[in-house]
Write an enzyme that holds these catalytic residues in place. Structure first.
Site, PDB file in Angstrom:
ATOM      1  N   LYS A  45       0.853  -1.203   0.000  1.00  0.00           N
ATOM      2  CA  LYS A  45       0.000   0.000   0.000  1.00  0.00           C
ATOM      3  C   LYS A  45       0.887   1.250   0.000  1.00  0.00           C
ATOM      4  O   LYS A  45       0.668   2.175  -0.774  1.00  0.00           O
ATOM      5  CB  LYS A  45      -0.887   0.016   1.246  1.00  0.00           C
ATOM      6  N   ARG A 116      -4.657  11.041   4.026  1.00  0.00           N
ATOM      7  CA  ARG A 116      -3.667  12.118   4.074  1.00  0.00           C
ATOM      8  C   ARG A 116      -2.516  11.895   3.103  1.00  0.00           C
ATOM      9  O   ARG A 116      -1.838  12.836   2.718  1.00  0.00           O
ATOM     10  CB  ARG A 116      -3.159  12.335   5.484  1.00  0.00           C
ATOM     11  N   CYS A 140      -5.045  13.227  12.887  1.00  0.00           N
ATOM     12  CA  CYS A 140      -4.903  11.799  12.588  1.00  0.00           C
ATOM     13  C   CYS A 140      -4.863  11.048  13.918  1.00  0.00           C
ATOM     14  O   CYS A 140      -4.301  11.520  14.904  1.00  0.00           O
ATOM     15  CB  CYS A 140      -3.609  11.584  11.803  1.00  0.00           C
ATOM     16  N   ASP A 332       4.873   0.983  11.965  1.00  0.00           N
ATOM     17  CA  ASP A 332       3.640   0.370  11.438  1.00  0.00           C
ATOM     18  C   ASP A 332       3.464  -1.075  11.903  1.00  0.00           C
ATOM     19  O   ASP A 332       2.417  -1.670  11.635  1.00  0.00           O
ATOM     20  CB  ASP A 332       3.630   0.412   9.911  1.00  0.00           C
TER      21      ASP A 332
HETATM   22  C1  EPZ Z   1       4.520   7.112   6.007  1.00  0.00           C
HETATM   23  O1  EPZ Z   1       3.759   8.213   6.478  1.00  0.00           O
HETATM   24  C2  EPZ Z   1       3.578   5.922   6.015  1.00  0.00           C
HETATM   25  N1  EPZ Z   1       2.439   6.172   5.142  1.00  0.00           N
HETATM   26  C3  EPZ Z   1       3.075   5.642   7.428  1.00  0.00           C
HETATM   27  O2  EPZ Z   1       2.287   4.458   7.381  1.00  0.00           O
HETATM   28  C4  EPZ Z   1       4.291   5.398   8.326  1.00  0.00           C
HETATM   29  O3  EPZ Z   1       3.857   5.188   9.662  1.00  0.00           O
HETATM   30  C5  EPZ Z   1       5.230   6.613   8.271  1.00  0.00           C
HETATM   31  O4  EPZ Z   1       5.620   6.858   6.899  1.00  0.00           O
HETATM   32  C6  EPZ Z   1       6.489   6.399   9.086  1.00  0.00           C
HETATM   33  O5  EPZ Z   1       7.156   5.261   8.635  1.00  0.00           O
HETATM   34  C7  EPZ Z   1       2.598   6.063   3.802  1.00  0.00           C
HETATM   35  O6  EPZ Z   1       3.667   5.770   3.314  1.00  0.00           O
HETATM   36  C8  EPZ Z   1       1.366   6.288   2.960  1.00  0.00           C
HETATM   37  P1  EPZ Z   1       6.574  10.596   7.921  1.00  0.00           P
HETATM   38  P2  EPZ Z   1       4.387   9.716   6.389  1.00  0.00           P
HETATM   39  O7  EPZ Z   1       6.441  11.884   7.195  1.00  0.00           O
HETATM   40  O8  EPZ Z   1       5.311   9.809   5.249  1.00  0.00           O
HETATM   41  C9  EPZ Z   1       7.169  13.772  11.350  1.00  0.00           C
HETATM   42  C10 EPZ Z   1       0.381   3.108   7.713  1.00  0.00           C
HETATM   43  O9  EPZ Z   1      -0.090   2.634   8.761  1.00  0.00           O
HETATM   44  N2  EPZ Z   1       7.076  14.764  10.283  1.00  0.00           N
HETATM   45  O10 EPZ Z   1       7.712   9.701   7.594  1.00  0.00           O
HETATM   46  O11 EPZ Z   1       3.254  10.658   6.475  1.00  0.00           O
HETATM   47  C11 EPZ Z   1       5.847  13.023  11.556  1.00  0.00           C
HETATM   48  O12 EPZ Z   1       4.977  13.754  12.401  1.00  0.00           O
HETATM   49  C12 EPZ Z   1       0.889   4.540   7.699  1.00  0.00           C
HETATM   50  O13 EPZ Z   1       0.511   2.478   6.636  1.00  0.00           O
HETATM   51  C13 EPZ Z   1       7.382  16.100  10.593  1.00  0.00           C
HETATM   52  O14 EPZ Z   1       7.722  16.422  11.732  1.00  0.00           O
HETATM   53  O15 EPZ Z   1       5.221   9.769   7.747  1.00  0.00           O
HETATM   54  C14 EPZ Z   1       6.319  11.736  12.187  1.00  0.00           C
HETATM   55  O16 EPZ Z   1       6.539  11.947  13.566  1.00  0.00           O
HETATM   56  C15 EPZ Z   1       0.629   5.259   9.013  1.00  0.00           C
HETATM   57  N3  EPZ Z   1       7.287  17.020   9.596  1.00  0.00           N
HETATM   58  C16 EPZ Z   1       7.657  11.466  11.487  1.00  0.00           C
HETATM   59  O17 EPZ Z   1       8.084  12.733  10.963  1.00  0.00           O
HETATM   60  C17 EPZ Z   1       6.932  16.675   8.300  1.00  0.00           C
HETATM   61  O18 EPZ Z   1       6.879  17.561   7.432  1.00  0.00           O
HETATM   62  C18 EPZ Z   1       7.577  10.458  10.346  1.00  0.00           C
HETATM   63  O19 EPZ Z   1       6.539  10.901   9.496  1.00  0.00           O
HETATM   64  C19 EPZ Z   1       6.646  15.323   8.016  1.00  0.00           C
HETATM   65  C20 EPZ Z   1       6.729  14.385   9.018  1.00  0.00           C
END
Ligand code: EPZ
Length: 445
Positions: A45, A116, A140, A332
């Site tokens: 996914k 999102r 979220c 995850d």
């Molecule tokens: C991806 O989300 C995945 N989703 C998530 O899977 C996964 O948990 C996450 O990466 C972490 O591995 C998809 O790929 C569709 P991040 P993403 O930006 O990219 C912080 C599932 O269950 N952050 O890597 O949105 C954020 O708050 C989903 O399949 C900032 O601070 O996650 C988090 O603490 C849930 N500023 C950390 O970084 C930003 O601009 C990682 O988030 C962006 C993120």
């Protein structure tokens, strides 16, 4: 075949007949059955969503094989159609996409609030069409999820960015390559890396992303883009370089197996002390999970024919786990392993370093007789002899999976409500688990 309107039925806003995850379905699970047999892992996914968005960068048709049929992927395909892309599922199940017109560049709140990951159309729209209007994602269940790093990266490439009325407006005549740092307080950003890497493919000159995400889903995206004519190197490492090109042409791509689905099935086999073979899984993507499970007493081996065999000892040892960016232990798979550790012989500790509030499953597991105590970003898990079936509520994709896993082993019957959360990331999970011995069925509410 026609567009998504024929291939998948209209969007739930006007017709709930299509399986976008019916809101009130429940799973009814009678626990105690050992899983036995072979189960196949679907395409990822979290690779599919940015891959679909990346098709916005290309001329001509792309064909994605093994792209899973989930409410999240169907939402993304629906969004692509709104953005002028023709989308259809061919006879062999492959998804065919082709940009037909570039007029609409607006990813509306109605769609972004439901999924999102829609934000990863920002980079491609900006690079290919010179503008994008994308709703800022709302809250979220797993915690605070800003996208400031995405915007910082796109701004470094020359985008003008405004936030008006909850929508982000981005525009740029022509993006310019730049040095971009994507490290935040919780490490890198997966979709932020995807957004910047996609935008940089059509920028003038060289872009270097420092502190890039190393997840396999980013590698899969870069592999697809390079086959479309991009010039990306270093993907899979924290430093990715992209030489901008003038044009990308669509191509065929096989989506990588879903490592989180594979990990979920491995834990399902372990929690029922089952004997399960798992097809189509990449163990090299699951080293952190396998490392922790070995300490618990669960062996995960690859047989000669590439099938993964899971076996576990009756007595589960406690373990300490901290979630990290890839290749560390994946956030995850945090909820799922917590369900398993509820039954370990001793106290385990899980610390969540990516989403410190990602513990909506703790209260629900405690309703089933678990002994979990949350201390900030850490949960202490005191092992118990058994869990007891109860009515519980899903409220996040991976938390729902954890409740299903707990139900598989709990004494008595567990009802998991709001399973539309699980339909987002697991295709017909109840049918696939039932096929290897689980006593689980979907009950329309
Ligand atoms: C991806 O989300 C995945 N989703 C998530 O899977 C996964 O948990 C996450 O990466 C972490 O591995 C998809 O790929 C569709 P991040 P993403 O930006 O990219 C912080 C599932 O269950 N952050 O890597 O949105 C954020 O708050 C989903 O399949 C900032 O601070 O996650 C988090 O603490 C849930 N500023 C950390 O970084 C930003 O601009 C990682 O988030 C962006 C993120």
């Amino acid at each position: 075949m026609g567009g998504i309107g024929n291939a998948f039925g209209p969007h739930p806003n006007n017709d709930a007949s299509f399986n976008w995850g019916k809101t009130l379905d429940q799973f009814q699970i009678n626990g105690g059955k050992r899983l036995k047999g072979t189960i196949r892992v679907n395409g990822s996914k979290n690779a599919s969503l940015p891959l679909l968005a990346a098709s916005l960068l290309t001329e001509g048709e792309s064909v994605f094989r093994d792209l899973p049929d989930l409410s999240d992927t169907n939402h993304m395909m629906y969004l692509l159609e709104k953005l002028g892309v023709s989308v259809s599922r061919g006879a062999e199940g492959a998804i065919r996409v082709q940009v037909e017109d570039e007029l609409n560049c607006h990813a509306e709140y109605e769609l972004v609030r439901k999924m999102r990951a829609s934000v990863c159309v920002m980079g491609p729209l900006l690079a290919k069409r010179g503008k994008a209007q994308v709703s800022l994602p709302g809250g979220c269940n797993i915690g605070y999820r800003p996208i400031g790093l995405h915007l910082q990266g796109l701004e470094a490439l020359g985008a003008d960015i405004d936030l008006v009325g909850g929508d982000i407006y981005l525009k740029a005549k022509k993006l310019r390559g730049a040095e971009v740092f994507l490290g935040g307080p919780f490490g890198s950003t997966v979709l932020g890396t995807a957004n910047v890497m996609m935008a940089a493919c059509l920028a003038d000159g060289t872009t270097v992303i420092e502190c890039a995400a190393c997840e396999p889903e980013i590698v899969d995206l870069a592999d697809y883009l390079n086959r479309c004519g991009a010039q990306i190197t270093g993907h899979g490492t924290p430093r990715i370089s992209i030489e901008g090109v003038d044009q990308l042409r669509g191509c065929e791509h096989q989506v990588i197996p879903d490592r989180i689905e594979a990990g979920t099935f491995i834990i399902a086999a372990a929690i029922t002390n089952g004997d399960v073979k798992i097809e189509n899984s990449r163990l090299d993507h699951l080293m952190a999970l396998i490392d922790r499970l070995r300490i618990v007493g669960v062996n995960v081996e690859r047989s000669a024919d590439g099938i993964v065999q899971v076996s576990s000892s009756r007595r589960l040892e406690p373990v300490t786990i901290t979630t990290q960016p890839y290749p560390g232990y994946p956030t995850d798979l945090q909820a799922q392993v917590m369900a398993l550790l509820c039954l370990a012989d001793g106290n385990s500790v899980i610390t969540e370093k990516i989403f410190p509030d990602r513990f909506v499953h703790v209260a629900e597991l405690n309703r089933m007789g678990a002994k979990l105590r949350k201390e900030g970003p850490t949960v202490i898990i005191e092992g118990v002899k058994n869990l007891v079936g109860a009515p519980v509520m899903a409220s996040d994709l991976r938390a729902s999976a954890a409740l299903v896993l707990a139900g598989l082993i709990a004494k008595g019957t567990t009802h998991v409500s709001r399973v539309y959360h699980i339909d987002r990331g697991y295709d017909r999970i109840e049918q696939r688990l039932a096929a290897i011995g689980a006593d689980i069925r979907r009950v329309p509410s």
